[in-house]
Design a protein around this motif. Sequence first.
Motif, mmCIF file in Angstrom:
data_model
loop_
_atom_site.group_PDB
_atom_site.id
_atom_site.type_symbol
_atom_site.label_atom_id
_atom_site.label_comp_id
_atom_site.label_asym_id
_atom_site.label_seq_id
_atom_site.Cartn_x
_atom_site.Cartn_y
_atom_site.Cartn_z
ATOM 1 N N ASP A 173 4.068 8.322 -16.788
ATOM 2 C CA ASP A 173 4.980 8.659 -15.970
ATOM 3 C C ASP A 173 4.670 9.394 -14.877
ATOM 4 O O ASP A 173 4.881 9.248 -13.566
ATOM 5 C CB ASP A 173 6.326 9.107 -16.450
ATOM 6 N N GLU A 174 3.744 10.503 -15.297
ATOM 7 C CA GLU A 174 3.488 11.391 -14.106
ATOM 8 C C GLU A 174 2.561 10.838 -13.100
ATOM 9 O O GLU A 174 2.139 11.322 -12.072
ATOM 10 C CB GLU A 174 2.752 12.796 -14.540
ATOM 11 N N TRP A 175 1.649 9.794 -13.374
ATOM 12 C CA TRP A 175 0.581 8.931 -12.563
ATOM 13 C C TRP A 175 1.161 7.490 -12.065
ATOM 14 O O TRP A 175 0.495 7.189 -11.216
ATOM 15 C CB TRP A 175 -0.618 9.016 -13.198
ATOM 16 N N ARG A 176 2.220 7.465 -12.546
ATOM 17 C CA ARG A 176 2.610 5.833 -12.065
ATOM 18 C C ARG A 176 2.992 5.722 -10.631
ATOM 19 O O ARG A 176 2.414 4.742 -10.027
ATOM 20 C CB ARG A 176 4.036 5.532 -12.921
ATOM 21 N N ARG A 178 10.250 -0.486 -3.992
ATOM 22 C CA ARG A 178 8.557 -0.290 -4.009
ATOM 23 C C ARG A 178 8.005 -0.569 -5.407
ATOM 24 O O ARG A 178 6.992 -1.253 -5.356
ATOM 25 C CB ARG A 178 7.876 1.148 -3.743
ATOM 26 N N ASP A 179 8.832 -0.471 -6.452
ATOM 27 C CA ASP A 179 8.323 -1.186 -7.833
ATOM 28 C C ASP A 179 8.616 -2.588 -7.679
ATOM 29 O O ASP A 179 7.499 -3.132 -8.085
ATOM 30 C CB ASP A 179 9.200 -0.429 -8.883
ATOM 31 N N ILE A 180 9.466 -2.914 -6.921
ATOM 32 C CA ILE A 180 9.669 -4.596 -7.188
ATOM 33 C C ILE A 180 8.498 -5.340 -6.105
ATOM 34 O O ILE A 180 7.825 -6.188 -6.654
ATOM 35 C CB ILE A 180 11.110 -4.957 -6.546
ATOM 36 N N GLU A 181 8.275 -4.701 -4.825
ATOM 37 C CA GLU A 181 7.311 -5.157 -4.292
ATOM 38 C C GLU A 181 5.965 -5.212 -4.679
ATOM 39 O O GLU A 181 5.081 -5.916 -4.679
ATOM 40 C CB GLU A 181 7.435 -4.438 -2.902
ATOM 41 N N ALA A 182 5.749 -3.901 -5.402
ATOM 42 C CA ALA A 182 4.357 -3.822 -6.287
ATOM 43 C C ALA A 182 4.140 -4.967 -7.083
ATOM 44 O O ALA A 182 3.235 -5.249 -7.477
ATOM 45 C CB ALA A 182 4.206 -2.257 -6.549
#
Length: 138
Positions: A129-132, A96-100
């Motif tokens: 981090d807590e909201w990323r 999901r990080d890569i897609e985003a």
Amino acid sequence: RKKGILRAPAVVESSNLRGLTKDISVGPLERLAETRVEAKLPDDAPVDFNLWALPNETKEEEAARHVLRALAVKWWASNIEAEARAWLATHAHDERDIEAVNNIVQRVKWASYWEWHRGSRLFFWRFPDEWREDARDG
């Protein structure tokens, strides 16, 4: 009342006072503001570039202004992509990080100096981090 202590004004509930987004309620300080006006132009009205023109600007200077804006947005997009790819190299936890990041980079490249032609998206890697994850997934 003690000196130096401000108290919030009494909240007057009214069904006709609404925030700019229909699901967000209006706060007590906002209720006191007299800034609710109708827009002079619709949201999709073209930008009047002459507002940023220099006094007595020549046609050549106007053309240069447009070229500089185009170059500035390309420079910005390149920097955003480099920042995002550097973050991915060290922090990507799942697909999901890569897609985003890929989606954000495409949106940035489609943007102009004035407009997000394909819509914008939060640069989630800049969030704590807590909201990323919420910033990434919406």
